[in-house]
Motif scaffolding. Sequence first.
Motif, PDB file in Angstrom:
ATOM      1  N   LYS A   1      57.239  49.729  64.200  1.00  0.00           N
ATOM      2  CA  LYS A   1      56.560  48.997  63.136  1.00  0.00           C
ATOM      3  C   LYS A   1      57.293  47.713  62.761  1.00  0.00           C
ATOM      4  O   LYS A   1      56.678  46.700  62.434  1.00  0.00           O
ATOM      5  CB  LYS A   1      56.416  49.901  61.908  1.00  0.00           C
ATOM      6  CG  LYS A   1      55.452  49.379  60.859  1.00  0.00           C
ATOM      7  CD  LYS A   1      55.232  50.429  59.783  1.00  0.00           C
ATOM      8  CE  LYS A   1      54.216  49.941  58.753  1.00  0.00           C
ATOM      9  NZ  LYS A   1      53.974  50.965  57.708  1.00  0.00           N
ATOM     10  N   ASP A   2      58.625  47.750  62.827  1.00  0.00           N
ATOM     11  CA  ASP A   2      59.405  46.564  62.464  1.00  0.00           C
ATOM     12  C   ASP A   2      59.186  45.411  63.439  1.00  0.00           C
ATOM     13  O   ASP A   2      59.448  44.249  63.106  1.00  0.00           O
ATOM     14  CB  ASP A   2      60.899  46.912  62.406  1.00  0.00           C
ATOM     15  CG  ASP A   2      61.216  47.896  61.287  1.00  0.00           C
ATOM     16  OD1 ASP A   2      60.405  47.972  60.340  1.00  0.00           O
ATOM     17  OD2 ASP A   2      62.249  48.582  61.370  1.00  0.00           O
ATOM     18  N   LYS A   3      58.712  45.722  64.638  1.00  0.00           N
ATOM     19  CA  LYS A   3      58.513  44.691  65.656  1.00  0.00           C
ATOM     20  C   LYS A   3      57.091  44.124  65.635  1.00  0.00           C
ATOM     21  O   LYS A   3      56.782  43.223  66.412  1.00  0.00           O
ATOM     22  CB  LYS A   3      58.820  45.263  67.041  1.00  0.00           C
ATOM     23  CG  LYS A   3      60.262  45.745  67.191  1.00  0.00           C
ATOM     24  CD  LYS A   3      60.501  46.326  68.578  1.00  0.00           C
ATOM     25  CE  LYS A   3      61.928  46.847  68.710  1.00  0.00           C
ATOM     26  NZ  LYS A   3      62.176  47.441  70.052  1.00  0.00           N
ATOM     27  N   TRP A   4      56.243  44.676  64.780  1.00  0.00           N
ATOM     28  CA  TRP A   4      54.871  44.159  64.687  1.00  0.00           C
ATOM     29  C   TRP A   4      54.900  42.718  64.185  1.00  0.00           C
ATOM     30  O   TRP A   4      55.610  42.387  63.236  1.00  0.00           O
ATOM     31  CB  TRP A   4      54.066  44.985  63.689  1.00  0.00           C
ATOM     32  CG  TRP A   4      53.567  46.291  64.215  1.00  0.00           C
ATOM     33  CD1 TRP A   4      54.124  47.044  65.193  1.00  0.00           C
ATOM     34  CD2 TRP A   4      52.425  46.999  63.753  1.00  0.00           C
ATOM     35  NE1 TRP A   4      53.399  48.183  65.373  1.00  0.00           N
ATOM     36  CE2 TRP A   4      52.349  48.185  64.505  1.00  0.00           C
ATOM     37  CE3 TRP A   4      51.463  46.750  62.787  1.00  0.00           C
ATOM     38  CZ2 TRP A   4      51.338  49.121  64.309  1.00  0.00           C
ATOM     39  CZ3 TRP A   4      50.464  47.680  62.593  1.00  0.00           C
ATOM     40  CH2 TRP A   4      50.399  48.850  63.352  1.00  0.00           C
ATOM     41  N   LYS A   5      54.111  41.879  64.801  1.00  0.00           N
ATOM     42  CA  LYS A   5      53.938  40.521  64.291  1.00  0.00           C
ATOM     43  C   LYS A   5      52.822  40.528  63.253  1.00  0.00           C
ATOM     44  O   LYS A   5      51.738  41.048  63.518  1.00  0.00           O
ATOM     45  CB  LYS A   5      53.588  39.562  65.427  1.00  0.00           C
ATOM     46  CG  LYS A   5      54.726  39.312  66.401  1.00  0.00           C
ATOM     47  CD  LYS A   5      54.327  38.263  67.428  1.00  0.00           C
ATOM     48  CE  LYS A   5      55.482  37.957  68.366  1.00  0.00           C
ATOM     49  NZ  LYS A   5      55.114  36.918  69.363  1.00  0.00           N
ATOM     50  N   PRO A   6      53.065  39.971  62.073  1.00  0.00           N
ATOM     51  CA  PRO A   6      52.018  39.958  61.039  1.00  0.00           C
ATOM     52  C   PRO A   6      50.761  39.242  61.534  1.00  0.00           C
ATOM     53  O   PRO A   6      50.837  38.209  62.205  1.00  0.00           O
ATOM     54  CB  PRO A   6      52.674  39.205  59.877  1.00  0.00           C
ATOM     55  CG  PRO A   6      54.143  39.357  60.106  1.00  0.00           C
ATOM     56  CD  PRO A   6      54.323  39.372  61.595  1.00  0.00           C
ATOM     57  N   ILE A   7      49.619  39.819  61.194  1.00  0.00           N
ATOM     58  CA  ILE A   7      48.317  39.294  61.611  1.00  0.00           C
ATOM     59  C   ILE A   7      47.510  38.928  60.365  1.00  0.00           C
ATOM     60  O   ILE A   7      47.579  39.605  59.339  1.00  0.00           O
ATOM     61  CB  ILE A   7      47.542  40.338  62.444  1.00  0.00           C
ATOM     62  CG1 ILE A   7      48.329  40.728  63.689  1.00  0.00           C
ATOM     63  CG2 ILE A   7      46.161  39.813  62.835  1.00  0.00           C
ATOM     64  CD1 ILE A   7      48.494  39.630  64.697  1.00  0.00           C
ATOM     65  N   LYS A   8      46.748  37.869  60.466  1.00  0.00           N
ATOM     66  CA  LYS A   8      45.802  37.504  59.415  1.00  0.00           C
ATOM     67  C   LYS A   8      44.446  37.233  60.059  1.00  0.00           C
ATOM     68  O   LYS A   8      44.352  37.011  61.270  1.00  0.00           O
ATOM     69  CB  LYS A   8      46.278  36.267  58.646  1.00  0.00           C
ATOM     70  CG  LYS A   8      46.435  35.019  59.503  1.00  0.00           C
ATOM     71  CD  LYS A   8      46.999  33.858  58.694  1.00  0.00           C
ATOM     72  CE  LYS A   8      47.178  32.610  59.570  1.00  0.00           C
ATOM     73  NZ  LYS A   8      47.765  31.476  58.805  1.00  0.00           N
ATOM     74  N   VAL A   9      43.404  37.273  59.252  1.00  0.00           N
ATOM     75  CA  VAL A   9      42.061  37.052  59.773  1.00  0.00           C
ATOM     76  C   VAL A   9      41.353  36.007  58.926  1.00  0.00           C
ATOM     77  O   VAL A   9      41.376  36.064  57.700  1.00  0.00           O
ATOM     78  CB  VAL A   9      41.245  38.372  59.813  1.00  0.00           C
ATOM     79  CG1 VAL A   9      41.195  39.051  58.452  1.00  0.00           C
ATOM     80  CG2 VAL A   9      39.829  38.116  60.326  1.00  0.00           C
ATOM     81  N   ARG A  10      40.759  35.033  59.598  1.00  0.00           N
ATOM     82  CA  ARG A  10      39.936  34.025  58.928  1.00  0.00           C
ATOM     83  C   ARG A  10      38.479  34.459  59.051  1.00  0.00           C
ATOM     84  O   ARG A  10      37.983  34.689  60.158  1.00  0.00           O
ATOM     85  CB  ARG A  10      40.139  32.647  59.547  1.00  0.00           C
ATOM     86  CG  ARG A  10      39.200  31.586  58.942  1.00  0.00           C
ATOM     87  CD  ARG A  10      39.412  30.201  59.526  1.00  0.00           C
ATOM     88  NE  ARG A  10      40.661  29.622  59.054  1.00  0.00           N
ATOM     89  CZ  ARG A  10      41.671  29.283  59.842  1.00  0.00           C
ATOM     90  NH1 ARG A  10      41.582  29.480  61.148  1.00  0.00           N
ATOM     91  NH2 ARG A  10      42.767  28.759  59.340  1.00  0.00           N
ATOM     92  N   ILE A  11      37.797  34.586  57.933  1.00  0.00           N
ATOM     93  CA  ILE A  11      36.404  35.042  57.904  1.00  0.00           C
ATOM     94  C   ILE A  11      35.491  33.838  57.713  1.00  0.00           C
ATOM     95  O   ILE A  11      35.700  33.030  56.800  1.00  0.00           O
ATOM     96  CB  ILE A  11      36.188  36.066  56.775  1.00  0.00           C
ATOM     97  CG1 ILE A  11      37.150  37.253  56.943  1.00  0.00           C
ATOM     98  CG2 ILE A  11      34.742  36.551  56.760  1.00  0.00           C
ATOM     99  CD1 ILE A  11      37.148  38.209  55.772  1.00  0.00           C
TER     100      ILE A  11
END
Length: 368
Positions: A170-180
Amino acid sequence: MTENTEQQTPAESENSLGEIIEKLQADRWTWSNFYRRPKFWIAAIMVVLAFLLGRELVRHQQESISSTELGRSLELVSTETRWVNKEVTPYRVKIVPSVTFTVHNKGNRSIGNLKFVGIFMFADSGEQMSDGVTPLMPGAVEPGETTDKITINALYGYSATSKAAFLHNKDKWKPIKVRILAQTSAGFAPLGVVPVRQVIEGIEGDINEEEAGEMDERMQKALKLGESLQVLDAESRWEDKVVTRNQAVIVPVIRFRLKNTGDAPLHNLILKGVFEFEEDGRQLTVGEAEALTEPLGPGKVSDEIALKGEFGYSASSKAAFVHNRADWKPVKVRVLARSRQSGDALLGIFPISREIEGVKVKYRSSGG
């Protein structure tokens, strides 16, 4: 005074009247033939179509909404993000980012022909990871109306050996965001950008390292269980569930034996058959059975085991199934096994034959 007047004789008057009648008849014949010409009707139809098209274009321009007005009219009311399953097998798990939201129309115009797009990006670099799009909404969003929940799943995501493996890393996950974005025929309108939480479907809330370790251990035991079992003598057919004078219900069944190919006894297993349509993988039904209530030693072969689906096909009689065999959709079954300490282990995938209990004729699964 002499008057220069000319008087027509009765014969001359009669001739003039005849000429007038002939001219009128000739004109009538000319117009009548003109109406009968294809070019006249083609021209008339083109004029009517041009009128209707022009009126429709004017109406469309009056009703269409610009992308600027679209963005001002729609606002996000609620959002929820997580990672959801795309593929789950005993050997691999694929998860993709997902966003669920509702939208409110705060404008004064109805908005139709509407769909939504999600652009999933890495939060640090803004680089696009994947995207997703909804189908066209069935109706318009009226002024003051809030939509039902809308979900966009990304096409691509991450894969690992198990869900526990994701949590370990989990610590290696790259943060993701979504544009709607909202989309109509006029174009796109951005509605907002939302971060995607590091929450995985089926794992509610936070999970500690100990729980993640237990999940991973169950998966490892499932892999070992799958390597220790071999399916022998598999046979399948459709068997009766309900047979009356006016109705016959048949369900898929697979029968087989298990061989212990491992180095330790096996017992108290739960076997599950997941019956699916071959063409698209949709699930038809599921059947479960307990097996190996007595220990099965290494190299030994079990008694016959049957997995019978709960649901199947219904017709007026068994003969009706045979008459309609060309309409049968091919079915397959995934055979899974698990112990009290392990997850599900895939033992194999087998086609279901078209043999029907009590009917001697057999048909190949290809439909021939």
